[in-house]
Design an enzyme around this catalytic site. Sequence first.
Site, mmCIF file in Angstrom:
data_model
loop_
_atom_site.group_PDB
_atom_site.id
_atom_site.type_symbol
_atom_site.label_atom_id
_atom_site.label_comp_id
_atom_site.label_asym_id
_atom_site.label_seq_id
_atom_site.Cartn_x
_atom_site.Cartn_y
_atom_site.Cartn_z
ATOM 1 N N HIS A 107 -1.418 -1.403 -4.110
ATOM 2 C CA HIS A 107 -2.655 -1.054 -3.407
ATOM 3 C C HIS A 107 -2.705 0.464 -3.205
ATOM 4 O O HIS A 107 -1.798 1.061 -2.627
ATOM 5 C CB HIS A 107 -2.673 -1.782 -2.062
ATOM 6 C CG HIS A 107 -3.947 -1.652 -1.301
ATOM 7 N ND1 HIS A 107 -5.048 -2.453 -1.544
ATOM 8 C CD2 HIS A 107 -4.302 -0.817 -0.289
ATOM 9 C CE1 HIS A 107 -6.020 -2.120 -0.709
ATOM 10 N NE2 HIS A 107 -5.600 -1.128 0.056
ATOM 11 N N MET B 107 -11.219 -5.899 6.084
ATOM 12 C CA MET B 107 -10.393 -4.924 6.802
ATOM 13 C C MET B 107 -10.054 -5.470 8.184
ATOM 14 O O MET B 107 -10.940 -5.927 8.918
ATOM 15 C CB MET B 107 -11.138 -3.590 6.963
ATOM 16 C CG MET B 107 -11.345 -2.787 5.684
ATOM 17 S SD MET B 107 -9.825 -2.418 4.787
ATOM 18 C CE MET B 107 -8.904 -1.444 5.992
ATOM 19 N N ASP C 275 -4.831 3.546 -1.675
ATOM 20 C CA ASP C 275 -5.869 3.877 -0.697
ATOM 21 C C ASP C 275 -6.448 5.259 -0.959
ATOM 22 O O ASP C 275 -5.795 6.281 -0.724
ATOM 23 C CB ASP C 275 -5.283 3.808 0.720
ATOM 24 C CG ASP C 275 -5.061 2.377 1.164
ATOM 25 O OD1 ASP C 275 -6.007 1.575 1.064
ATOM 26 O OD2 ASP C 275 -3.944 2.057 1.608
ATOM 27 N N SER D 17 0.858 -1.191 0.000
ATOM 28 C CA SER D 17 0.000 0.000 0.000
ATOM 29 C C SER D 17 0.889 1.235 0.000
ATOM 30 O O SER D 17 1.705 1.425 0.912
ATOM 31 C CB SER D 17 -0.891 0.016 1.249
ATOM 32 O OG SER D 17 -1.347 1.336 1.475
ATOM 33 N N HIS E 16 -8.519 0.937 -3.642
ATOM 34 C CA HIS E 16 -9.405 0.725 -2.497
ATOM 35 C C HIS E 16 -10.104 2.050 -2.186
ATOM 36 O O HIS E 16 -9.491 2.973 -1.664
ATOM 37 C CB HIS E 16 -8.536 0.239 -1.316
ATOM 38 C CG HIS E 16 -9.279 0.031 -0.047
ATOM 39 N ND1 HIS E 16 -8.633 -0.186 1.163
ATOM 40 C CD2 HIS E 16 -10.604 -0.027 0.228
ATOM 41 C CE1 HIS E 16 -9.535 -0.354 2.120
ATOM 42 N NE2 HIS E 16 -10.738 -0.240 1.584
ATOM 43 N N MET F 192 -12.214 4.235 -0.139
ATOM 44 C CA MET F 192 -12.827 4.469 1.171
ATOM 45 C C MET F 192 -13.531 5.808 1.075
ATOM 46 O O MET F 192 -13.094 6.833 1.634
ATOM 47 C CB MET F 192 -11.727 4.472 2.252
ATOM 48 C CG MET F 192 -11.194 3.078 2.523
ATOM 49 S SD MET F 192 -9.599 3.081 3.349
ATOM 50 C CE MET F 192 -8.542 3.256 1.915
ATOM 51 N N MET G 12 -9.111 8.037 -0.006
ATOM 52 C CA MET G 12 -9.954 8.474 1.128
ATOM 53 C C MET G 12 -10.497 9.869 0.838
ATOM 54 O O MET G 12 -9.769 10.712 0.289
ATOM 55 C CB MET G 12 -9.122 8.503 2.409
ATOM 56 C CG MET G 12 -8.417 7.188 2.720
ATOM 57 S SD MET G 12 -7.611 7.226 4.327
ATOM 58 C CE MET G 12 -6.641 5.710 4.243
ATOM 59 N N ASP H 216 -6.438 -6.502 4.680
ATOM 60 C CA ASP H 216 -5.804 -5.180 4.683
ATOM 61 C C ASP H 216 -5.842 -4.542 6.067
ATOM 62 O O ASP H 216 -6.923 -4.354 6.635
ATOM 63 C CB ASP H 216 -6.572 -4.307 3.670
ATOM 64 C CG ASP H 216 -6.014 -2.901 3.524
ATOM 65 O OD1 ASP H 216 -4.914 -2.624 4.038
ATOM 66 O OD2 ASP H 216 -6.697 -2.083 2.869
HETATM 67 C C1 DX5 Z 1 -6.283 1.587 5.930
HETATM 68 C C2 DX5 Z 1 -5.844 1.252 4.527
HETATM 69 C C3 DX5 Z 1 -4.783 0.207 4.475
HETATM 70 C C4 DX5 Z 1 -3.568 0.562 5.293
HETATM 71 C C5 DX5 Z 1 -2.445 -0.400 5.146
HETATM 72 O O1 DX5 Z 1 -7.259 2.550 5.898
HETATM 73 O O2 DX5 Z 1 -6.930 0.775 3.765
HETATM 74 O O3 DX5 Z 1 -4.468 -0.137 3.139
HETATM 75 O O4 DX5 Z 1 -3.098 1.815 4.990
HETATM 76 O O5 DX5 Z 1 -1.382 0.098 5.890
HETATM 77 P P1 DX5 Z 1 -0.797 -0.711 7.130
HETATM 78 O O6 DX5 Z 1 -0.224 -1.968 6.547
HETATM 79 O O7 DX5 Z 1 0.240 0.201 7.688
HETATM 80 O O8 DX5 Z 1 -1.916 -0.990 8.084
HETATM 81 ZN ZN ZN Z 2 -6.459 -0.278 1.809
#
Ligand code: DX5
Ligand code: ZN
Length: 224
Positions: free
Chosen positions: A35, A139, A37, A10, A68, A70, A39, A177
């Site tokens: 990956h 998650m 993320d 990620s 991903h 979110m 947000m 994850d």
């Molecule tokens: C959390 C994310 C994950 C996370 C992974 O909101 O979806 O992908 O950042 O990072 P680590 O491995 O540090 O938990």
């Molecule tokens: Zn993620």
Amino acid sequence: MSEKVKLAPSILSADFASLGAAVEEVTQYGADYIHVDVMDGHFVPPITIGHETVKAIRKHTSVPLDVHLMIESPERQVDNFAQAGANIITVHVEACTHLHRLVARIKELGVKAGVSLNPSTPLEAVTEILPFLDLVLVMTVNPGYGGQAFIGEMLDKIARLRSLMDERKIGAELEVDGGINADIAPRVVQAGGTVIVAGSAIFNAREPVAQTMKRMRNAIGGVS
Ligand code: DX5
Ligand code: ZN
């Protein structure tokens, strides 16, 4: 399942000023997916990456981009992320009213469709959509931040989902994850995870990425 377990670094924990270089580095050391993320400051408090950034990092790797989302109202964004070059788009079940329609739309865009569950969301929330998915994401932290502690109780949830999927012959990938490091990863694989996401375990200041990638790869079994 005899297929190799995949490693998905990620980039949330990478240096955002050098994302292209970060993507190239994990590509060089055998990432199976990158990956990403996303947000939005609503579904989760932070704001991270948008589709323009996905488009920019796309040029730095040929490894599939595992996006991903979110975010609230993901149906308003999936076209943008598909056009930006996402290969997998995962939406949260908690953010979708018409999940089946959205999964169909993602596939129509030529992208693999995933659905994610927060730690407190019961497996029942995805049992009806499972046959339509390419990936289901469990998650193991509450989404929003990298570097959180793995919630141990989720191992049982992963194992229950694994049995359910095997029983119903669902071939989707089971991605896990949040909070996974080289100590925890073998237990996640044992429980039935087939794609392991790791952010802070890969991109940390203490060790070079070459080293952390190797450590994670060994922990999940198999060399890239
Ligand atoms: C959390 C994310 C994950 C996370 C992974 O909101 O979806 O992908 O950042 O990072 P680590 O491995 O540090 O938990
Ligand atoms: Zn993620």
